[in-house]
Design an enzyme around this catalytic site. Structure first.
Site, PDB file in Angstrom:
ATOM      1  N   ARG A 154       4.923 -17.067  -0.662  1.00 31.15           N
ATOM      2  CA  ARG A 154       6.102 -17.741  -0.095  1.00 31.15           C
ATOM      3  C   ARG A 154       6.496 -17.030   1.193  1.00 31.15           C
ATOM      4  O   ARG A 154       6.394 -15.812   1.293  1.00 31.15           O
ATOM      5  CB  ARG A 154       7.236 -17.674  -1.126  1.00 31.15           C
ATOM      6  CG  ARG A 154       8.579 -18.077  -0.662  1.00 31.15           C
ATOM      7  CD  ARG A 154       9.630 -18.031  -1.776  1.00 31.15           C
ATOM      8  NE  ARG A 154       9.537 -19.241  -2.586  1.00 31.15           N
ATOM      9  CZ  ARG A 154       8.998 -19.314  -3.800  1.00 31.15           C
ATOM     10  NH1 ARG A 154       8.517 -18.245  -4.373  1.00 31.15           N
ATOM     11  NH2 ARG A 154       8.955 -20.446  -4.456  1.00 31.15           N
ATOM     12  N   SER A 155       6.966 -17.782   2.164  1.00 22.97           N
ATOM     13  CA  SER A 155       7.398 -17.170   3.424  1.00 22.97           C
ATOM     14  C   SER A 155       8.862 -16.729   3.329  1.00 22.97           C
ATOM     15  O   SER A 155       9.643 -17.256   2.530  1.00 22.97           O
ATOM     16  CB  SER A 155       7.219 -18.142   4.592  1.00 22.97           C
ATOM     17  OG  SER A 155       8.048 -19.269   4.435  1.00 22.97           O
TER      18      SER A 155
ATOM     19  N   GLY B 152      -6.945   5.100  -0.427  1.00 23.39           N
ATOM     20  CA  GLY B 152      -7.183   3.692  -0.697  1.00 23.39           C
ATOM     21  C   GLY B 152      -8.646   3.310  -0.652  1.00 23.39           C
ATOM     22  O   GLY B 152      -9.383   3.735   0.238  1.00 23.39           O
TER      23      GLY B 152
ATOM     24  N   GLU C 296       0.822  -1.210   0.000  1.00 27.77           N
ATOM     25  CA  GLU C 296       0.000   0.000   0.000  1.00 27.77           C
ATOM     26  C   GLU C 296       0.857   1.262   0.000  1.00 27.77           C
ATOM     27  O   GLU C 296       0.496   2.255  -0.629  1.00 27.77           O
ATOM     28  CB  GLU C 296      -0.967   0.024   1.179  1.00 27.77           C
ATOM     29  CG  GLU C 296      -1.934   1.187   1.071  1.00 27.77           C
ATOM     30  CD  GLU C 296      -3.240   0.984   1.802  1.00 27.77           C
ATOM     31  OE1 GLU C 296      -4.040   1.936   1.777  1.00 27.77           O
ATOM     32  OE2 GLU C 296      -3.470  -0.091   2.375  1.00 27.77           O
TER      33      GLU C 296
ATOM     34  N   ARG D 238     -10.701   9.152 -11.929  1.00 30.63           N
ATOM     35  CA  ARG D 238     -11.197   9.044 -10.553  1.00 30.63           C
ATOM     36  C   ARG D 238     -10.764   7.782  -9.820  1.00 30.63           C
ATOM     37  O   ARG D 238     -10.981   7.666  -8.617  1.00 30.63           O
ATOM     38  CB  ARG D 238     -12.717   9.155 -10.527  1.00 30.63           C
ATOM     39  CG  ARG D 238     -13.210  10.547 -10.850  1.00 30.63           C
ATOM     40  CD  ARG D 238     -12.833  11.501  -9.742  1.00 30.63           C
ATOM     41  NE  ARG D 238     -13.240  12.867 -10.036  1.00 30.63           N
ATOM     42  CZ  ARG D 238     -12.895  13.892  -9.314  1.00 30.63           C
ATOM     43  NH1 ARG D 238     -12.107  13.749  -8.266  1.00 30.63           N
ATOM     44  NH2 ARG D 238     -13.279  15.102  -9.636  1.00 30.63           N
TER      45      ARG D 238
ATOM     46  N   HIS E 219      -4.369   0.403 -14.216  1.00 29.19           N
ATOM     47  CA  HIS E 219      -5.329   1.380 -14.739  1.00 29.19           C
ATOM     48  C   HIS E 219      -5.088   2.719 -14.059  1.00 29.19           C
ATOM     49  O   HIS E 219      -4.999   2.781 -12.833  1.00 29.19           O
ATOM     50  CB  HIS E 219      -6.761   0.908 -14.459  1.00 29.19           C
ATOM     51  CG  HIS E 219      -7.806   1.967 -14.620  1.00 29.19           C
ATOM     52  ND1 HIS E 219      -8.233   2.402 -15.857  1.00 29.19           N
ATOM     53  CD2 HIS E 219      -8.498   2.679 -13.700  1.00 29.19           C
ATOM     54  CE1 HIS E 219      -9.155   3.346 -15.679  1.00 29.19           C
ATOM     55  NE2 HIS E 219      -9.334   3.532 -14.387  1.00 29.19           N
TER      56      HIS E 219
ATOM     57  N   HIS F 118      -0.354 -14.191  -0.396  1.00 31.34           N
ATOM     58  CA  HIS F 118       0.946 -14.492   0.199  1.00 31.34           C
ATOM     59  C   HIS F 118       1.407 -15.837  -0.367  1.00 31.34           C
ATOM     60  O   HIS F 118       0.834 -16.882  -0.076  1.00 31.34           O
ATOM     61  CB  HIS F 118       0.831 -14.499   1.721  1.00 31.34           C
ATOM     62  CG  HIS F 118       0.253 -13.223   2.238  1.00 31.34           C
ATOM     63  ND1 HIS F 118       0.952 -12.027   2.194  1.00 31.34           N
ATOM     64  CD2 HIS F 118      -0.955 -12.927   2.758  1.00 31.34           C
ATOM     65  CE1 HIS F 118       0.186 -11.067   2.695  1.00 31.34           C
ATOM     66  NE2 HIS F 118      -0.979 -11.585   3.040  1.00 31.34           N
TER      67      HIS F 118
ATOM     68  N   GLY G 159      -7.048   6.090 -14.167  1.00 31.01           N
ATOM     69  CA  GLY G 159      -8.207   6.829 -14.653  1.00 31.01           C
ATOM     70  C   GLY G 159      -8.311   8.193 -13.982  1.00 31.01           C
ATOM     71  O   GLY G 159      -7.504   8.554 -13.135  1.00 31.01           O
TER      72      GLY G 159
END
Length: 140
Positions: free
Chosen positions: A92-93, A83, A64, A111, A107, A90, A109
């Site tokens: 692989r560790s 957001g 994020e 908005r 994308h 997830h 755009g």
């Protein structure tokens, strides 16, 4: 050709992380390409879950953070990005080292934006695949 409407160097981009969740986790933006943003995060006691592996929530913070700042750079100065949705698979560790995320647009755009973030380990193996949807709003 670049997709960025606002330009920053890496130092300026990292200044945005001061006093945010990214700072104590050691998240750093490391490269700004013409259509992508790269960042790293250490895998250590700050980002572990109780079993000693990278916490899925820490991966989401990296995803994020990258997608949000990329969306910010891809919008006009009089707009803001917030957001709407994020998901993460997830794969692989990881127990230690550094993970690297790269955010690329799916994308852009007027908005909404959709960003895909690939997080890999030091062997360039996929750790997490995330998709982030951002709303583009007018600033107040």
């Amino acid at each position: 050709m670049t997709i960025w409407k606002q330009t920053y160097d890496v130092a300026q981009a990292n200044a945005f992380n001061k006093n945010t969740i990214a700072e104590p986790l050691g998240l750093l933006f490391t490269e700004i390409g013409p259509d992508y943003l790269v960042g790293t995060m250490p895998v250590d006691k700050r980002t572990h879950q109780p079993m000693g592996i990278l916490h899925g929530g820490a991966s989401v913070v990296l995803a994020e953070s990258l997608g949000s700042f990329a969306a910010h750079m891809a919008t006009n100065e009089n707009m803001a990005c917030v957001g709407l949705d994020i998901n993460a698979n997830h794969i692989r560790s990881v127990r230690s080292g550094l993970v690297t995320g790269i955010a690329r647009p799916v994308h852009i755009g007027r908005r909404t934006h959709v960003w895909e973030i690939h997080i890999t380990d030091e062997a360039d193996k996929l750790v997490c695949l995330s998709r982030l949807t951002m709303a583009v709003i007018d600033t107040i």
